[in-house]
Scaffold this active site. Structure first.
Site, PDB file in Angstrom:
ATOM      1  N   LYS A 162       0.815  -1.215   0.000  1.00 43.23           N
ATOM      2  CA  LYS A 162       0.000   0.000   0.000  1.00 43.23           C
ATOM      3  C   LYS A 162       0.853   1.271   0.000  1.00 43.23           C
ATOM      4  O   LYS A 162       0.547   2.239  -0.700  1.00 43.23           O
ATOM      5  CB  LYS A 162      -0.908  -0.034   1.243  1.00 43.23           C
ATOM      6  CG  LYS A 162      -2.061   0.919   1.180  1.00 43.23           C
ATOM      7  CD  LYS A 162      -3.038   0.645   2.301  1.00 43.23           C
ATOM      8  CE  LYS A 162      -2.327   0.728   3.640  1.00 43.23           C
ATOM      9  NZ  LYS A 162      -3.255   1.008   4.747  1.00 43.23           N
TER      10      LYS A 162
ATOM     11  N   ARG B 133      10.498 -10.975   5.393  1.00 39.63           N
ATOM     12  CA  ARG B 133      11.010  -9.608   5.441  1.00 39.63           C
ATOM     13  C   ARG B 133      12.201  -9.489   6.399  1.00 39.63           C
ATOM     14  O   ARG B 133      12.181 -10.033   7.498  1.00 39.63           O
ATOM     15  CB  ARG B 133       9.879  -8.681   5.893  1.00 39.63           C
ATOM     16  CG  ARG B 133      10.240  -7.216   5.889  1.00 39.63           C
ATOM     17  CD  ARG B 133       9.015  -6.381   5.900  1.00 39.63           C
ATOM     18  NE  ARG B 133       8.269  -6.475   7.156  1.00 39.63           N
ATOM     19  CZ  ARG B 133       7.182  -5.768   7.427  1.00 39.63           C
ATOM     20  NH1 ARG B 133       6.709  -4.929   6.524  1.00 39.63           N
ATOM     21  NH2 ARG B 133       6.564  -5.896   8.579  1.00 39.63           N
TER      22      ARG B 133
ATOM     23  N   ARG C 111      12.056  -8.676  12.286  1.00 38.79           N
ATOM     24  CA  ARG C 111      11.307  -8.076  13.396  1.00 38.79           C
ATOM     25  C   ARG C 111      10.590  -9.162  14.193  1.00 38.79           C
ATOM     26  O   ARG C 111      10.107 -10.136  13.625  1.00 38.79           O
ATOM     27  CB  ARG C 111      10.270  -7.083  12.847  1.00 38.79           C
ATOM     28  CG  ARG C 111      10.855  -5.720  12.554  1.00 38.79           C
ATOM     29  CD  ARG C 111       9.875  -4.849  11.818  1.00 38.79           C
ATOM     30  NE  ARG C 111       8.464  -5.083  12.221  1.00 38.79           N
ATOM     31  CZ  ARG C 111       7.443  -4.366  11.796  1.00 38.79           C
ATOM     32  NH1 ARG C 111       7.639  -3.364  10.959  1.00 38.79           N
ATOM     33  NH2 ARG C 111       6.224  -4.623  12.185  1.00 38.79           N
TER      34      ARG C 111
ATOM     35  N   ARG D 291      -2.095 -10.933  12.922  1.00 35.69           N
ATOM     36  CA  ARG D 291      -2.236  -9.586  12.358  1.00 35.69           C
ATOM     37  C   ARG D 291      -3.142  -9.612  11.124  1.00 35.69           C
ATOM     38  O   ARG D 291      -4.008  -8.755  10.950  1.00 35.69           O
ATOM     39  CB  ARG D 291      -0.849  -9.087  11.966  1.00 35.69           C
ATOM     40  CG  ARG D 291      -0.604  -7.633  12.244  1.00 35.69           C
ATOM     41  CD  ARG D 291       0.861  -7.414  12.584  1.00 35.69           C
ATOM     42  NE  ARG D 291       1.717  -7.189  11.453  1.00 35.69           N
ATOM     43  CZ  ARG D 291       2.948  -7.743  11.315  1.00 35.69           C
ATOM     44  NH1 ARG D 291       3.401  -8.574  12.224  1.00 35.69           N
ATOM     45  NH2 ARG D 291       3.695  -7.457  10.277  1.00 35.69           N
TER      46      ARG D 291
ATOM     47  N   ARG E  18     -11.474   3.191   9.630  1.00 28.76           N
ATOM     48  CA  ARG E  18     -11.130   1.855  10.123  1.00 28.76           C
ATOM     49  C   ARG E  18     -12.366   1.037  10.474  1.00 28.76           C
ATOM     50  O   ARG E  18     -12.269  -0.156  10.689  1.00 28.76           O
ATOM     51  CB  ARG E  18     -10.290   1.969  11.403  1.00 28.76           C
ATOM     52  CG  ARG E  18      -8.835   2.204  11.145  1.00 28.76           C
ATOM     53  CD  ARG E  18      -7.983   1.773  12.323  1.00 28.76           C
ATOM     54  NE  ARG E  18      -6.645   2.323  12.202  1.00 28.76           N
ATOM     55  CZ  ARG E  18      -5.710   1.847  11.394  1.00 28.76           C
ATOM     56  NH1 ARG E  18      -5.965   0.794  10.650  1.00 28.76           N
ATOM     57  NH2 ARG E  18      -4.532   2.417  11.322  1.00 28.76           N
TER      58      ARG E  18
END
Ligand SMILES: [Zn+2]
Length: 206
Positions: free
Chosen positions: A13, A122, A153, A164, A88
């Site tokens: 995004k 990632r 991370r 998530r 949201r």
């Protein structure tokens, strides 16, 4: 032209937002950025938001809505705005409908397994924050920009990513249904190359 950008973590995004904003000269409004800027410069809004965030609470809808409304009234939004991170939920979507016209809602859709592979693969640079994907690193462990150490991370492990993405999917489906009913929802295939995704978006916006 006012647009809303929807996309899961890992859907790309941010990249598309940047390109849209450059080509169509519309302001990219990210509610996360607005709060961070206000906190940094210590405005009344920032002070209020920081109190809540420090306590581990969410910024309430009313405060978020007020913030977006005031941001949209800035003169740089006269060509239009691209909202990212707002609305949201339905409350925020209804509020937005009352204060402005939304021309298009672009949903960057990526299959879950593809998002999972992107996020768990990632690696982030400890020094400059740039992110890479293991598929393109070929075993390299240092950042190609600043030679900083690359790491994964904590919240990019499979379990945390699954949580998530599940939260994102549940929350966003409500908005997708809402904008579909209003006839402004446009879905693009975010599993393609970044430039191909942008081409799809251009067809929708030109
Ligand atoms: Zn780096």
């Amino acid at each position: 032209m006012n647009i809303i950008l929807l996309g899961a973590p890992g859907a790309g995004k941010g990249t598309q937002a940047k390109r849209i904003s450059e080509k169509y000269k519309i302001v990219h409004i990210s509610t996360g950025d607005i709060f961070r800027e206000n906190i940094k410069s210590g405005t009344p809004l920032g002070v209020e938001a920081k109190k809540l965030i420090d306590k581990g609470q969410f910024v309430p809808d009313d405060l978020t809505c007020q913030t977006v409304e005031s941001r949209l009234s800035n003169s740089d939004c006269k060509n239009g705005a691209m909202l990212d991170g707002f609305p949201r939920n339905l409350y925020q979507a209804e509020f937005l409908k009352q204060i402005t016209n939304i021309d298009k809602v672009i949903n960057i859709a990526v299959p879950l397994e593809c998002l999972m592979a992107r996020l768990t693969g990632r690696r982030v640079c400890r020094e400059c924050g740039e992110s890479f994907h293991i598929d393109s690193l070929n075993g390299e462990t240092k950042c190609s920009y600043c030679s900083g150490e690359l790491y994964q991370r904590d919240d990019d492990n499979e379990e945390a990513v699954a949580t998530r993405l599940a939260i994102y999917t549940t929350k966003t489906q409500v908005l997708i249904d809402y904008y579909e009913k209003l006839g402004v929802l446009k879905t693009v295939d975010g599993s393609k190359e970044k430039s191909d995704v942008f081409k799809e978006i251009e067809v929708l916006l030109d």
